[in-house]
Design a protein around this motif. Sequence first.
Motif, PDB file in Angstrom:
ATOM      1  N   VAL A   1       0.693  -1.081   0.367  1.00 41.39           N
ATOM      2  CA  VAL A   1       0.201  -0.057  -0.097  1.00 41.39           C
ATOM      3  C   VAL A   1       0.655   1.162   0.218  1.00 41.39           C
ATOM      4  N   ALA A   2       1.622   1.332   1.091  1.00 41.42           N
ATOM      5  CA  ALA A   2       2.868   2.598   0.836  1.00 41.42           C
ATOM      6  C   ALA A   2       4.039   2.566  -0.344  1.00 41.42           C
ATOM      7  N   PRO A   3       3.970   1.692  -0.781  1.00 40.35           N
ATOM      8  CA  PRO A   3       4.986   1.455  -2.536  1.00 40.35           C
ATOM      9  C   PRO A   3       4.033   2.623  -3.315  1.00 40.35           C
ATOM     10  N   LEU A   4       3.136   1.213  -3.196  1.00 43.16           N
ATOM     11  CA  LEU A   4       1.131   1.879  -4.457  1.00 43.16           C
ATOM     12  C   LEU A   4       1.178   3.602  -4.647  1.00 43.16           C
ATOM     13  N   SER A   5       1.239   4.274  -2.821  1.00 40.27           N
ATOM     14  CA  SER A   5       1.324   5.733  -2.896  1.00 40.27           C
ATOM     15  C   SER A   5       1.831   6.522  -3.091  1.00 40.27           C
ATOM     16  N   LEU A   6       3.209   5.424  -2.832  1.00 40.16           N
ATOM     17  CA  LEU A   6       4.805   7.061  -4.131  1.00 40.16           C
ATOM     18  C   LEU A   6       4.325   6.597  -5.237  1.00 40.16           C
ATOM     19  N   ILE A   7       4.559   5.391  -5.849  1.00 40.77           N
ATOM     20  CA  ILE A   7       4.001   5.486  -7.155  1.00 40.77           C
ATOM     21  C   ILE A   7       2.996   6.050  -7.327  1.00 40.77           C
ATOM     22  N   ASN A   8       2.009   6.094  -7.183  1.00 41.65           N
ATOM     23  CA  ASN A   8       0.642   6.451  -7.352  1.00 41.65           C
ATOM     24  C   ASN A   8       1.234   8.446  -7.260  1.00 41.65           C
ATOM     25  N   ALA A   9       1.843   8.836  -6.406  1.00 39.59           N
ATOM     26  CA  ALA A   9       2.113  10.593  -6.708  1.00 39.59           C
ATOM     27  C   ALA A   9       3.708  10.670  -7.288  1.00 39.59           C
ATOM     28  N   LEU A  10       3.704   9.658  -7.354  1.00 38.19           N
ATOM     29  CA  LEU A  10       4.573  10.137  -8.517  1.00 38.19           C
ATOM     30  C   LEU A  10       4.454  10.698 -10.345  1.00 38.19           C
ATOM     31  N   ILE A  11       3.159   9.195 -10.532  1.00 37.42           N
ATOM     32  CA  ILE A  11       2.873   9.555 -11.818  1.00 37.42           C
ATOM     33  C   ILE A  11       2.249  10.628 -11.233  1.00 37.42           C
ATOM     34  N   VAL A  12       1.189  11.452 -10.706  1.00 39.31           N
ATOM     35  CA  VAL A  12       0.644  12.471 -10.740  1.00 39.31           C
ATOM     36  C   VAL A  12       1.688  13.692 -10.682  1.00 39.31           C
ATOM     37  N   ALA A  13       2.868  13.336 -10.229  1.00 39.18           N
ATOM     38  CA  ALA A  13       3.539  14.846  -9.894  1.00 39.18           C
ATOM     39  C   ALA A  13       3.913  14.773 -11.405  1.00 39.18           C
ATOM     40  N   VAL A  14       4.454  13.734 -12.192  1.00 41.55           N
ATOM     41  CA  VAL A  14       5.059  13.364 -13.709  1.00 41.55           C
ATOM     42  C   VAL A  14       4.389  14.211 -14.446  1.00 41.55           C
ATOM     43  N   GLY A  15       2.664  13.712 -14.383  1.00 40.19           N
ATOM     44  CA  GLY A  15       1.766  14.333 -15.838  1.00 40.19           C
ATOM     45  C   GLY A  15       1.013  15.850 -15.116  1.00 40.19           C
ATOM     46  N   MET A  16       1.243  16.603 -13.754  1.00 36.42           N
ATOM     47  CA  MET A  16       1.264  17.426 -13.475  1.00 36.42           C
ATOM     48  C   MET A  16       1.915  18.249 -14.597  1.00 36.42           C
ATOM     49  N   ARG A  17       2.894  17.619 -14.796  1.00 32.22           N
ATOM     50  CA  ARG A  17       4.324  18.830 -15.070  1.00 32.22           C
ATOM     51  C   ARG A  17       4.146  18.712 -16.913  1.00 32.22           C
ATOM     52  N   ARG A  18       3.586  17.529 -17.448  1.00 30.42           N
ATOM     53  CA  ARG A  18       2.882  17.029 -18.785  1.00 30.42           C
ATOM     54  C   ARG A  18       1.606  17.798 -19.478  1.00 30.42           C
ATOM     55  N   GLN A  19       0.686  18.178 -18.901  1.00 29.88           N
ATOM     56  CA  GLN A  19      -0.594  18.462 -18.502  1.00 29.88           C
ATOM     57  C   GLN A  19      -0.942  18.845 -20.194  1.00 29.88           C
ATOM     58  N   LYS A  20       0.004  18.848 -20.417  1.00 27.38           N
ATOM     59  CA  LYS A  20      -1.038  19.408 -22.766  1.00 27.38           C
ATOM     60  C   LYS A  20      -0.908  18.300 -23.249  1.00 27.38           C
ATOM     61  N   GLU A  21       0.183  17.523 -22.625  1.00 24.06           N
ATOM     62  CA  GLU A  21       0.703  15.887 -23.723  1.00 24.06           C
ATOM     63  C   GLU A  21       0.037  15.249 -23.178  1.00 24.06           C
ATOM     64  N   VAL A  22      -0.685  15.580 -21.252  1.00 24.06           N
ATOM     65  CA  VAL A  22      -1.412  14.024 -21.276  1.00 24.06           C
ATOM     66  C   VAL A  22      -2.669  14.730 -21.673  1.00 24.06           C
ATOM     67  N   GLY A  23      -3.369  16.364 -21.806  1.00 23.36           N
ATOM     68  CA  GLY A  23      -4.331  16.152 -21.976  1.00 23.36           C
ATOM     69  C   GLY A  23      -4.854  15.726 -23.522  1.00 23.36           C
ATOM     70  N   GLU A  24      -3.568  15.858 -24.585  1.00 23.15           N
ATOM     71  CA  GLU A  24      -3.552  15.839 -25.679  1.00 23.15           C
ATOM     72  C   GLU A  24      -3.749  14.189 -26.168  1.00 23.15           C
ATOM     73  N   THR A  25      -3.240  13.703 -25.390  1.00 28.16           N
ATOM     74  CA  THR A  25      -3.652  11.652 -25.167  1.00 28.16           C
ATOM     75  C   THR A  25      -4.891  11.970 -24.822  1.00 28.16           C
ATOM     76  N   TYR A  26      -5.556  12.326 -24.221  1.00 20.16           N
ATOM     77  CA  TYR A  26      -7.052  11.642 -23.883  1.00 20.16           C
ATOM     78  C   TYR A  26      -8.008  12.133 -24.349  1.00 20.16           C
ATOM     79  N   ALA A  27      -7.637  13.378 -25.034  1.00 21.42           N
ATOM     80  CA  ALA A  27      -9.062  13.949 -26.127  1.00 21.42           C
ATOM     81  C   ALA A  27      -8.213  13.522 -27.648  1.00 21.42           C
ATOM     82  N   GLN A  28      -7.319  12.394 -28.247  1.00 19.14           N
ATOM     83  CA  GLN A  28      -6.818  11.523 -28.866  1.00 19.14           C
ATOM     84  C   GLN A  28      -7.980  10.555 -28.902  1.00 19.14           C
ATOM     85  N   LEU A  29      -7.505   9.618 -27.076  1.00 18.21           N
ATOM     86  CA  LEU A  29      -8.395   8.218 -27.110  1.00 18.21           C
ATOM     87  C   LEU A  29      -9.519   8.610 -26.742  1.00 18.21           C
ATOM     88  N   GLU A  30     -10.170   9.614 -26.513  1.00 18.97           N
ATOM     89  CA  GLU A  30     -12.255   9.455 -26.977  1.00 18.97           C
ATOM     90  C   GLU A  30     -12.314   9.665 -28.488  1.00 18.97           C
TER      91      GLU A  30
END
Length: 290
Positions: A244-273
């Motif tokens: 549970v703690a490793p998963l929480s840490l990894i979850n935080a890392l994914i969020v931290a990286v995703g927040m710094r790449r918001q534009k790219e993540v947004g474009e990815t989900y727009a394409q998927l939709e």
Amino acid sequence: MAKDLLHSISEGMSGFSKGQKLIARYIIENYDKAAFMTASKLGNTVGVSESTVVRFATEVGFEGYPQLQRALQELIRNRLTAVQRMEVTSEQMGEHDILSKVLTMDIEKIRRTLEEQSNEGFEAAADSIIAAKNIYILGIRSSAALAQFMSFYFNQIFPNVRLVTGSSASEMFEQIFRVGKDDVFIGISFPRYSKRTVKAIDYAKERGATVIAITDSAGSPLAAKCDHLLLARSDMASFVDSLVAPLSLINALIVAVGMRRQKEVGETYAQLEKIWDEYDVYEKNEENIV
């Protein structure tokens, strides 16, 4: 440090009180059991009061009993067999109120993870991932689930993610032999540590890649050659690995990286939709959520 602790306890035996000698002898002879006992239970086991156990901990140089207990746990972190872990779990939890006990222990692991992981180290790891040409992720045995979870979300952020799989060392090296100086290699392992993961980290480091280790302790074999160490507490006592703690840490890392790449993540989900709508994915996919 833990081995030095046992030696120190043995050397100081002559200066201990009668009750402290009982505690010292028990720890030296049964440190694998003492490491998971509360101060009260250790006192009952050797026939002294809980306060005597607490005073013993300060006598041997610790702030309190929890610090002594953690030092003993470091000694046995990767040595308990599955049978021994089962025995410890039985002693710790018994047969009643298991839900409350397990969740309470998991809460404590997350709390300790938050205390022990530095923000600077966490942010540096996130920066390295964002700058990487290729991202390799490896986790073996129970850590494979963590690696797959990370890979699933990183694949929605980056085009260059490689989840390393395989049931043998040869298959693993076939997948990572091109890793290089512009890449990031993420190795995930918790007690009992994976030798294959350690070998892969050694290879990635020799090839000049930036290595991120996600593990439970600075004493972990993964920590020796990594560039960024991310610590998350696991439970090496329980026969079921608590992730549970490793998963929480990894979850935080994914969020931290995703927040710094918001534009790219947004474009990815727009394409998927767009793809989901165009190909009517939700209607044809039997695994779609209703």
